[in-house]
Design an enzyme around this catalytic site. Structure first.
Site, mmCIF file in Angstrom:
data_model
loop_
_atom_site.group_PDB
_atom_site.id
_atom_site.type_symbol
_atom_site.label_atom_id
_atom_site.label_comp_id
_atom_site.label_asym_id
_atom_site.label_seq_id
_atom_site.Cartn_x
_atom_site.Cartn_y
_atom_site.Cartn_z
ATOM 1 N N LYS A 255 0.870 -1.195 0.000
ATOM 2 C CA LYS A 255 0.000 0.000 0.000
ATOM 3 C C LYS A 255 0.894 1.228 0.000
ATOM 4 C CE LYS A 255 -4.537 -0.331 0.401
ATOM 5 N NZ LYS A 255 -5.456 -0.986 1.291
ATOM 6 N N ILE A 256 0.572 2.204 -0.807
ATOM 7 C CA ILE A 256 1.371 3.422 -0.832
ATOM 8 C C ILE A 256 0.609 4.492 -0.058
ATOM 9 C CG2 ILE A 256 2.667 5.011 -2.309
ATOM 10 C CD1 ILE A 256 3.365 2.039 -2.817
ATOM 11 N N MET A 257 1.154 4.848 1.076
ATOM 12 C CA MET A 257 0.430 5.742 1.972
ATOM 13 C C MET A 257 0.361 7.167 1.420
ATOM 14 S SD MET A 257 -0.632 3.685 3.941
ATOM 15 C CE MET A 257 -0.394 2.089 4.679
ATOM 16 N N HIS A 261 -8.476 6.972 -1.982
ATOM 17 C CA HIS A 261 -9.482 7.486 -1.068
ATOM 18 C C HIS A 261 -10.740 6.632 -1.121
ATOM 19 C CE1 HIS A 261 -12.079 10.303 1.080
ATOM 20 N NE2 HIS A 261 -10.950 10.743 1.596
ATOM 21 N N ASP A 312 -3.232 13.814 2.610
ATOM 22 C CA ASP A 312 -2.052 13.576 3.446
ATOM 23 C C ASP A 312 -0.721 13.672 2.715
ATOM 24 O OD1 ASP A 312 -3.230 13.272 5.923
ATOM 25 O OD2 ASP A 312 -3.701 11.160 5.585
HETATM 26 C C1 LIG Z 1 -7.118 11.986 5.522
HETATM 27 C C2 LIG Z 1 -7.330 10.585 5.163
HETATM 28 O O1 LIG Z 1 -7.639 9.799 6.021
HETATM 29 S S1 LIG Z 1 -7.183 10.176 3.544
HETATM 30 C C3 LIG Z 1 -6.764 8.432 3.551
HETATM 31 C C4 LIG Z 1 -5.367 8.246 4.090
HETATM 32 N N1 LIG Z 1 -4.952 6.858 3.941
HETATM 33 C C5 LIG Z 1 -3.973 6.490 3.091
HETATM 34 O O2 LIG Z 1 -3.370 7.287 2.390
HETATM 35 C C6 LIG Z 1 -3.633 5.025 3.097
HETATM 36 C C7 LIG Z 1 -3.456 4.497 1.681
HETATM 37 N N2 LIG Z 1 -4.727 4.379 1.026
HETATM 38 C C8 LIG Z 1 -5.566 3.328 1.266
HETATM 39 O O3 LIG Z 1 -5.240 2.398 2.022
HETATM 40 C C9 LIG Z 1 -6.928 3.334 0.614
HETATM 41 O O4 LIG Z 1 -6.882 4.048 -0.590
HETATM 42 C C10 LIG Z 1 -8.015 3.914 1.526
HETATM 43 C C11 LIG Z 1 -7.994 3.239 2.912
HETATM 44 C C12 LIG Z 1 -7.812 5.420 1.721
HETATM 45 C C13 LIG Z 1 -9.373 3.687 0.876
HETATM 46 O O5 LIG Z 1 -9.585 2.315 0.841
HETATM 47 P P1 LIG Z 1 -10.674 1.658 -0.116
HETATM 48 O O6 LIG Z 1 -11.903 2.471 -0.098
HETATM 49 O O7 LIG Z 1 -10.774 0.235 0.252
HETATM 50 O O8 LIG Z 1 -9.970 1.837 -1.531
HETATM 51 P P2 LIG Z 1 -10.501 1.440 -2.971
HETATM 52 O O9 LIG Z 1 -11.749 0.621 -2.861
HETATM 53 O O10 LIG Z 1 -10.535 2.669 -3.772
HETATM 54 O O11 LIG Z 1 -9.334 0.505 -3.489
HETATM 55 C C14 LIG Z 1 -9.360 0.007 -4.789
HETATM 56 C C15 LIG Z 1 -8.133 -0.788 -5.051
HETATM 57 O O12 LIG Z 1 -6.992 0.060 -5.076
HETATM 58 C C16 LIG Z 1 -6.022 -0.372 -4.151
HETATM 59 N N3 LIG Z 1 -5.463 0.768 -3.481
HETATM 60 C C17 LIG Z 1 -6.172 1.758 -2.914
HETATM 61 N N4 LIG Z 1 -5.316 2.627 -2.350
HETATM 62 C C18 LIG Z 1 -4.078 2.158 -2.577
HETATM 63 C C19 LIG Z 1 -2.800 2.621 -2.224
HETATM 64 N N5 LIG Z 1 -2.639 3.724 -1.520
HETATM 65 N N6 LIG Z 1 -1.733 1.900 -2.612
HETATM 66 C C20 LIG Z 1 -1.884 0.783 -3.318
HETATM 67 N N7 LIG Z 1 -3.087 0.282 -3.680
HETATM 68 C C21 LIG Z 1 -4.161 0.971 -3.305
HETATM 69 C C22 LIG Z 1 -6.795 -1.207 -3.150
HETATM 70 O O13 LIG Z 1 -5.957 -2.149 -2.491
HETATM 71 C C23 LIG Z 1 -7.835 -1.852 -4.018
HETATM 72 O O14 LIG Z 1 -7.245 -2.932 -4.652
HETATM 73 P P3 LIG Z 1 -7.976 -4.345 -4.670
HETATM 74 O O15 LIG Z 1 -9.298 -4.045 -5.305
HETATM 75 O O16 LIG Z 1 -7.035 -5.175 -5.462
HETATM 76 O O17 LIG Z 1 -8.094 -4.748 -3.251
HETATM 77 O O1 LIG Z 2 -13.006 10.747 4.387
HETATM 78 C C1 LIG Z 2 -12.192 9.845 4.654
HETATM 79 O O2 LIG Z 2 -12.463 8.621 4.577
HETATM 80 C C2 LIG Z 2 -10.829 10.181 5.104
HETATM 81 C C3 LIG Z 2 -10.459 11.601 4.916
HETATM 82 O O3 LIG Z 2 -10.067 12.010 3.844
HETATM 83 C C4 LIG Z 2 -10.603 12.514 6.034
HETATM 84 O O4 LIG Z 2 -11.112 12.110 7.089
HETATM 85 O O5 LIG Z 2 -10.197 13.681 5.907
#
Ligand SMILES: CC(=O)SCCNC(=O)CCNC(=O)[C@H](O)C(C)(C)COP(=O)(O)OP(=O)(O)OC[C@H]1O[C@@H](n2cnc3c(N)ncnc32)[C@H](O)[C@@H]1OP(=O)(O)O
Ligand SMILES: O=C([O-])CC(=O)C(=O)O
Length: 375
Positions: A255-257, A261, A312
């Site tokens: 996962k690439i943080m 979304h 982020d």
């Molecule tokens: C302020 C905030 O909170 S914003 C969010 C901050 N979090 C991050 O940056 C963590 C990295 N991102 C993630 O883990 C995810 O994108 C989340 C948790 C934000 C959303 O999760 P979901 O709603 O489940 O994502 P979504 O359904 O769009 O994923 C689709 C596919 O893309 C992949 N994907 C989504 N984000 C990423 C990522 N950052 N890196 C690699 N692959 C990814 C998922 O694994 C999924 O693959 P799969 O279908 O083979 O399992």
């Molecule tokens: O809406 C979300 O799932 C996460 C997000 O971007 C936030 O809380 O700012």
């Protein structure tokens, strides 16, 4: 998609879990509004205190209301002695989000919410006290100093930087902090806010709702991603190195943080705003490596996976350029998001029914207890 992953209903995605008048997320594909105002408009034409007032009290303040609100918040920056003593006992290697959680909970012991009529007072207190809590602990545990948390800074962002660095910030840094706090203030039913609302729905107190929300925000899939993004980019030497590192991670299916979304599909509107400020900070710093590698990561992730930066990702370089230690990134999110959490708690209370969904049972069929001697 990983094998066997059950998608329907997973993570409650796409299901409405209630109503809110506070914000819209991704309604037109990518937009974000707070009480009807576009976040970009607010970032350009308002300050964080105005936005907090808007979210908590329903309308943008007049100048007189803003002056009174800022004066009030300024007067609430001091910490009780008992809280300082608790903070002094928390080890330096503790994660600062755990310090926030404890600080909020301890304040709930010292200044409990005895009645919901106190909810706005409690919220203003938390908003004013959070920067003091994290910086008091940080400076005591890392530098051995007991700081005076009652600065005369006009705004919360500048106040935070002042406490952290022991001197008032530059105009540019104060501005970027202010915009950052606006961007993080509210985001509909995200995981931490939903945590706060579930807690509120049991008619629990504000400190419990916010303490729980801090715990949810801490994880790297949510607020913790800004710290994880910094760890990702910090050692990237240049654009080519950034591409190599990321390609390796993608091949390993890491996962690439800071990317992707749960709601936005094409872009997170907060990204373009903080990215622009990160570029300005890079220019002011005279070292744009972190900005350049971040841009390279953004391009590669879109090219390879059609994944975009969320709020982020560029916060990592922006905060780093302001000499903020990485482990304090997510606590800053708390200092801002407490406005959204508290507003949601108030909204939940105003039209409450306990949040209690059902589960689909997938366990073993009904069976009889075998006496222990026969098992
Ligand atoms: C302020 C905030 O909170 S914003 C969010 C901050 N979090 C991050 O940056 C963590 C990295 N991102 C993630 O883990 C995810 O994108 C989340 C948790 C934000 C959303 O999760 P979901 O709603 O489940 O994502 P979504 O359904 O769009 O994923 C689709 C596919 O893309 C992949 N994907 C989504 N984000 C990423 C990522 N950052 N890196 C690699 N692959 C990814 C998922 O694994 C999924 O693959 P799969 O279908 O083979 O399992
Ligand atoms: O809406 C979300 O799932 C996460 C997000 O971007 C936030 O809380 O700012």
């Amino acid at each position: 998609m990983s094998e066997g992953k059950k998608l329907s209903g997973a993570g409650l995605r796409g299901q409405s879990a209630g109503e809110t008048a506070l914000s819209t997320v991704g309604v037109s594909g990518s937009g974000l509004t707070y009480r009807g105002y576009d976040v970009k408009d607010l970032g350009e034409n308002a300050t964080f205190e105005e936005v907090a007032y808007l979210i908590l009290y329903g309308e943008l303040p007049t100048q007189a209301q803003l002056d009174a609100y800022k004066a009030k918040l300024k007067g609430l920056r001091g910490l009780p002695q008992a809280l300082k003593e608790v903070l002094e006992r928390i080890p330096a290697d503790t994660h600062p989000m755990d310090v926030m959680r404890t600080g909020c909970s301890m304040l709930g012991n010292l200044e409990a919410e005895h009645s919901f009529a106190d909810q706005s007072e409690i919220t203003d207190r938390l908003l004013a006290a959070f920067p003091s809590i994290i910086c008091y602990w940080y400076r005591f545990s890392h530098d051995g100093v007991r700081i005076d948390t009652e600065t005369d800074d006009d705004q919360i962002g500048a106040h935070f930087l002042h406490l952290l660095h022991g001197k008032a910030p530059s105009e540019l840094h104060a501005k970027v902090m202010d915009v950052s706090l606006i961007l993080y203030a509210e985001h509909e039913f995200n995981a931490s806010t939903f945590t706060a609302r579930v807690c509120a729905s049991t008619l629990s107190d504000m400190h419990s709702c916010v303490t729980g929300a801090i715990g949810s925000l801490r994880g790297p899939l949510h607020g913790g991603a800004n710290e994880a993004a910094m760890e990702l980019i910090q050692d990237m030497k240049d654009e080519a190195d950034a591409r190599d590192i990321l390609m390796g991670k993608l091949e390993r299916k890491d996962k690439i943080m800071g990317f992707g979304h749960a709601i936005y599909r094409d872009s997170d509107p907060r990204n373009a705003i903080i990215k622009e400020w990160s570029e300005k900070l890079a220019a002011a710093n005279g070292d744009d490596r972190l900005y350049r590698v971040s841009v390279a990561c953004e391009a590669l992730m879109w090219e390879q996976k059609k994944l975009f930066c969320n709020a982020d990702f560029f916060h990592a370089s922006a905060y780093h350029y302001m000499d903020i230690p990485t482990k304090l990134f997510t606590p800053i999110f708390v200092c801002s998001r407490v406005t959204g959490w508290a507003a949601h708690v108030m909204e939940q209370r105003s039209n409450n029914r306990i949040i209690r969904p059902s589960a689909d049972y997938v366990g073993v069929a009904p069976r009889k207890v075998v006496p222990i001697a026969n098992r």
